[in-house]
Design an enzyme around this catalytic site. Structure first.
Site, PDB file in Angstrom:
ATOM      1  N   GLY A 194      -7.708  -3.123  14.667  1.00 31.61           N
ATOM      2  CA  GLY A 194      -6.640  -2.923  15.642  1.00 31.61           C
ATOM      3  C   GLY A 194      -5.256  -3.167  15.080  1.00 31.61           C
ATOM      4  O   GLY A 194      -4.368  -3.634  15.785  1.00 31.61           O
ATOM      5  N   GLY A 195      -5.056  -2.876  13.815  1.00 30.87           N
ATOM      6  CA  GLY A 195      -3.708  -2.957  13.231  1.00 30.87           C
ATOM      7  C   GLY A 195      -2.811  -1.865  13.796  1.00 30.87           C
ATOM      8  O   GLY A 195      -3.227  -1.091  14.659  1.00 30.87           O
ATOM      9  N   ARG A 196      -1.592  -1.791  13.275  1.00 27.31           N
ATOM     10  CA  ARG A 196      -0.654  -0.766  13.740  1.00 27.31           C
ATOM     11  C   ARG A 196      -1.116   0.592  13.209  1.00 27.31           C
ATOM     12  O   ARG A 196      -1.049   0.848  12.007  1.00 27.31           O
ATOM     13  CB  ARG A 196       0.756  -1.107  13.232  1.00 27.31           C
ATOM     14  CG  ARG A 196       1.821  -0.105  13.679  1.00 27.31           C
ATOM     15  CD  ARG A 196       3.230  -0.563  13.244  1.00 27.31           C
ATOM     16  NE  ARG A 196       4.211   0.445  13.591  1.00 27.31           N
ATOM     17  CZ  ARG A 196       4.646   1.400  12.752  1.00 27.31           C
ATOM     18  NH1 ARG A 196       4.180   1.461  11.521  1.00 27.31           N
ATOM     19  NH2 ARG A 196       5.544   2.289  13.162  1.00 27.31           N
ATOM     20  N   SER A 245       0.858  -1.175   0.000  1.00 26.88           N
ATOM     21  CA  SER A 245       0.000   0.000   0.000  1.00 26.88           C
ATOM     22  C   SER A 245       0.890   1.218   0.000  1.00 26.88           C
ATOM     23  O   SER A 245       1.823   1.292   0.799  1.00 26.88           O
ATOM     24  CB  SER A 245      -0.759  -0.010   1.320  1.00 26.88           C
ATOM     25  OG  SER A 245      -2.091   0.292   1.121  1.00 26.88           O
ATOM     26  N   ASN A 286      -2.561   0.394  -4.153  1.00 27.60           N
ATOM     27  CA  ASN A 286      -2.686  -0.723  -3.232  1.00 27.60           C
ATOM     28  C   ASN A 286      -2.829  -1.979  -4.071  1.00 27.60           C
ATOM     29  O   ASN A 286      -3.603  -1.999  -5.021  1.00 27.60           O
ATOM     30  CB  ASN A 286      -3.920  -0.546  -2.333  1.00 27.60           C
ATOM     31  CG  ASN A 286      -4.182  -1.767  -1.467  1.00 27.60           C
ATOM     32  OD1 ASN A 286      -4.849  -2.700  -1.895  1.00 27.60           O
ATOM     33  ND2 ASN A 286      -3.631  -1.772  -0.282  1.00 27.60           N
ATOM     34  N   VAL A 287      -2.030  -2.990  -3.743  1.00 26.75           N
ATOM     35  CA  VAL A 287      -2.238  -4.301  -4.369  1.00 26.75           C
ATOM     36  C   VAL A 287      -2.254  -5.340  -3.261  1.00 26.75           C
ATOM     37  O   VAL A 287      -1.468  -5.266  -2.317  1.00 26.75           O
ATOM     38  CB  VAL A 287      -1.156  -4.640  -5.430  1.00 26.75           C
ATOM     39  CG1 VAL A 287      -1.400  -3.846  -6.717  1.00 26.75           C
ATOM     40  CG2 VAL A 287       0.242  -4.371  -4.917  1.00 26.75           C
ATOM     41  N   ARG A 288      -3.174  -6.288  -3.380  1.00 24.66           N
ATOM     42  CA  ARG A 288      -3.359  -7.236  -2.274  1.00 24.66           C
ATOM     43  C   ARG A 288      -3.791  -8.601  -2.788  1.00 24.66           C
ATOM     44  O   ARG A 288      -4.382  -8.718  -3.865  1.00 24.66           O
ATOM     45  CB  ARG A 288      -4.397  -6.690  -1.286  1.00 24.66           C
ATOM     46  CG  ARG A 288      -5.721  -6.346  -1.924  1.00 24.66           C
ATOM     47  CD  ARG A 288      -6.667  -5.578  -0.976  1.00 24.66           C
ATOM     48  NE  ARG A 288      -7.930  -5.271  -1.638  1.00 24.66           N
ATOM     49  CZ  ARG A 288      -8.169  -4.160  -2.361  1.00 24.66           C
ATOM     50  NH1 ARG A 288      -7.234  -3.232  -2.492  1.00 24.66           N
ATOM     51  NH2 ARG A 288      -9.334  -3.981  -2.956  1.00 24.66           N
ATOM     52  N   HIS A 310     -20.230  12.958   0.677  1.00 26.25           N
ATOM     53  CA  HIS A 310     -20.856  14.136   1.283  1.00 26.25           C
ATOM     54  C   HIS A 310     -20.543  15.420   0.515  1.00 26.25           C
ATOM     55  O   HIS A 310     -21.222  16.421   0.698  1.00 26.25           O
ATOM     56  CB  HIS A 310     -20.494  14.258   2.769  1.00 26.25           C
ATOM     57  CG  HIS A 310     -19.011  14.351   3.042  1.00 26.25           C
ATOM     58  ND1 HIS A 310     -18.224  13.254   3.287  1.00 26.25           N
ATOM     59  CD2 HIS A 310     -18.183  15.411   3.109  1.00 26.25           C
ATOM     60  CE1 HIS A 310     -16.982  13.640   3.492  1.00 26.25           C
ATOM     61  NE2 HIS A 310     -16.920  14.953   3.397  1.00 26.25           N
ATOM     62  N   HIS A 337      -1.615   7.138  -5.165  1.00 23.67           N
ATOM     63  CA  HIS A 337      -1.943   6.064  -4.234  1.00 23.67           C
ATOM     64  C   HIS A 337      -1.965   4.756  -5.002  1.00 23.67           C
ATOM     65  O   HIS A 337      -2.468   4.706  -6.122  1.00 23.67           O
ATOM     66  CB  HIS A 337      -3.321   6.338  -3.616  1.00 23.67           C
ATOM     67  CG  HIS A 337      -3.923   5.147  -2.937  1.00 23.67           C
ATOM     68  ND1 HIS A 337      -5.049   4.505  -3.414  1.00 23.67           N
ATOM     69  CD2 HIS A 337      -3.552   4.473  -1.819  1.00 23.67           C
ATOM     70  CE1 HIS A 337      -5.345   3.497  -2.604  1.00 23.67           C
ATOM     71  NE2 HIS A 337      -4.467   3.448  -1.642  1.00 23.67           N
TER      72      HIS A 337
END
Lengths: 318, 318
Positions: free
Chosen positions: A263-265, A97, A113-115, A180, A111
């Site tokens: 709850g990741g870092r 990321s 992100n690859v997953r 919004h 930006h």
């Protein structure tokens, strides 16, 4: 076997780790001075987090390029609600990321992100999928920059079929919307999820093609704009527009919200936050200004690859 | 009738409009230069929005004091899911919402919201309730300031019973938590919702007592700290801490998220955003510093009214 090899987390992991190194080197070279702060944090059961952040460079005010490999006993509810076949499965996820916040207001934020996910159960075949993409957020619009970004995105997709770029380009336009504000976050790029058509090998090749095209898509823009002369008014507009990035990431971005809830870092998850941000009450740009042109011309879904040069009055001469 | 008069939106509305004027005047006087930008926007069916924002004052870098009166055909799902008796009712809501972002890092940010809802159905009695409270967010901790804030909160509550302050103080501590940081937003104050015990008259008096005590709670702190000498390091810490405010408001604050989803006037809803904010990657304060003391000593629920002076080494001498 061909085109349908066993999905391999370790192959994707090795690829992403190498890609992380390469992207960090590429960004450092373009910055010329600043260096990524690197960490290696061992996770449970062979997991690994390798967050990297660069700050206060002459070109890059901030950049974060984070690798993570996580393993879990069960997928979060959010994932299994829409895909009930995933319930009761353990999982592994590897991802890369990244985000860049250039100092120069004329250089865009990028930006990527690859997953890759694999959800396993002893008595069944693994379920796996890829997701990711890259998108661009300019503060001042340059048709040439958006065109180069999208041309590179199309090049990354073209070996995989002519419909791939338009499909994932639209998905990107649909996803990166600040609801919004009824406003796009930027000029888009590519976005995809749940990809497993055509087998692991082909999908993995596609992921590599996306990640391999990030630097060729971005570095020329950064290089071209990093020394663009700018005034304090340009800088203030950049800080103001960065507020939109914060609004999108904290209110809508699935990855960010999932990370915060799971709850990741925190410092890795929120490494995407811009270094300095301004909110101005009820501000709107002067009619006819470059600032107004951003919202009117750039922050709406456009077909960047078939721009009519006659209409495109602001296009720079080659 | 006594203590159980007919709930009157127009009485609460008149009170809140006057209170808005008074609070704006009080903040302007303390600032000395800047003035609120005022708007009056007529809503549907007699509704009214009166957003007010002040920017770039020598004392107040930003302050927003917004009144709104809205009427709707039906309450949002979020409200009726937890309270099914509200389904199928039209509603009116009047509220006064404020936030201050002082320029001086030693002066705390303050927030107040007071609101009144009535949900009606022709064949049934109206259902009504009050909600609100005020809370304080220091960047540098002063025991005296927190004590004054909480003493004033207790004074506002005490005519309504000895249990009111501790109950609503705890509710505030529980609500203003930045969950992903496991950190309180500030030193708290009061928070309550769904209040209708004791009849409309008494509840309305309680609301007035809260709103009437806001200026006495806040102005002395602003006055005391607005000229406190500060360095650039103090300023940078303030900008960094303001990031926590953004994280809370955009990720957790019910009012903000409801407003964004319901499609209210964005500039009013996001008037709470700080004027300038910094995120620094993986930053932590120097051990033993004032900056560390904020998280260690202030950003945790404390009983501010029974501080042991022997322990309280940092308390200022009167």
């Amino acid at each position: 076997m061909d085109g349908e090899k066993i999905p391999s987390v370790s192959r994707v992991r090795s690829y992403l780790l190498k890609k992380q190194d390469e992207i960090c080197r590429g960004l450092e070279a373009e910055d010329g001075e600043a260096r990524f702060q690197c960490l290696e944090l061992d996770g449970e059961r062979g997991g690994l987090a390798r967050p990297r952040c660069l700050e206060d460079g002459p070109v890059l005010e901030k950049a974060a390029v984070n690798f993570s490999h996580t393993r879990g006993e069960s997928l979060p509810k959010a994932a299994t609600e829409t895909r009930p076949e995933l319930a009761g499965r353990s999982f592994q996820a590897v991802s890369l990321s990244l985000i860049t916040h250039p100092r120069n207001p004329f250089a865009p934020t990028s930006h990527m992100n690859v997953r890759f996910f694999v959800a396993s159960r002893e008595d069944k075949d693994p379920i796996w999928w890829f997701g990711g993409g890259f998108d661009l957020t300019p503060y001042y619009g340059f048709e040439d920059d958006a065109r180069h970004w999208h041309e590179t995105a199309r090049t990354a997709c073209s070996p995989f079929g002519d419909d791939v770029y338009p499909r994932f380009k639209k998905w990107c336009d649909d996803y990166f919307v600040i609801k919004h504000r009824k406003e796009a976050r930027g000029v888009g790029g590519l976005f995809f999820d749940d990809l497993n058509e055509g087998g692991f090998e082909r999908c993995f090749q596609f992921l590599q093609s996306i990640a391999d095209h990030y630097l060729p898509a971005y570095l020329p823009l950064l290089s071209r704009r990093k020394n663009h002369p700018y005034s304090d008014a340009h800088r203030q507009f950049q800080l103001y527009r960065r507020g939109r990035y914060v609004e999108f990431n904290l209110v809508y971005d699935r990855g960010t919200l999932y990370g915060l809830q799971a709850g990741g870092r925190i410092e890795s998850i929120l490494a995407s936050m811009p270094p300095l941000v301004r909110w101005i009450y009820d501000w709107s740009p002067v009619a006819g200004s470059e600032e107004e042109r951003l919202s009117k011309d750039f922050l709406r879904p456009r077909d960047w690859l078939t721009i009519d040069d006659n209409v495109d009055v602001n296009r720079e001469k080659p």
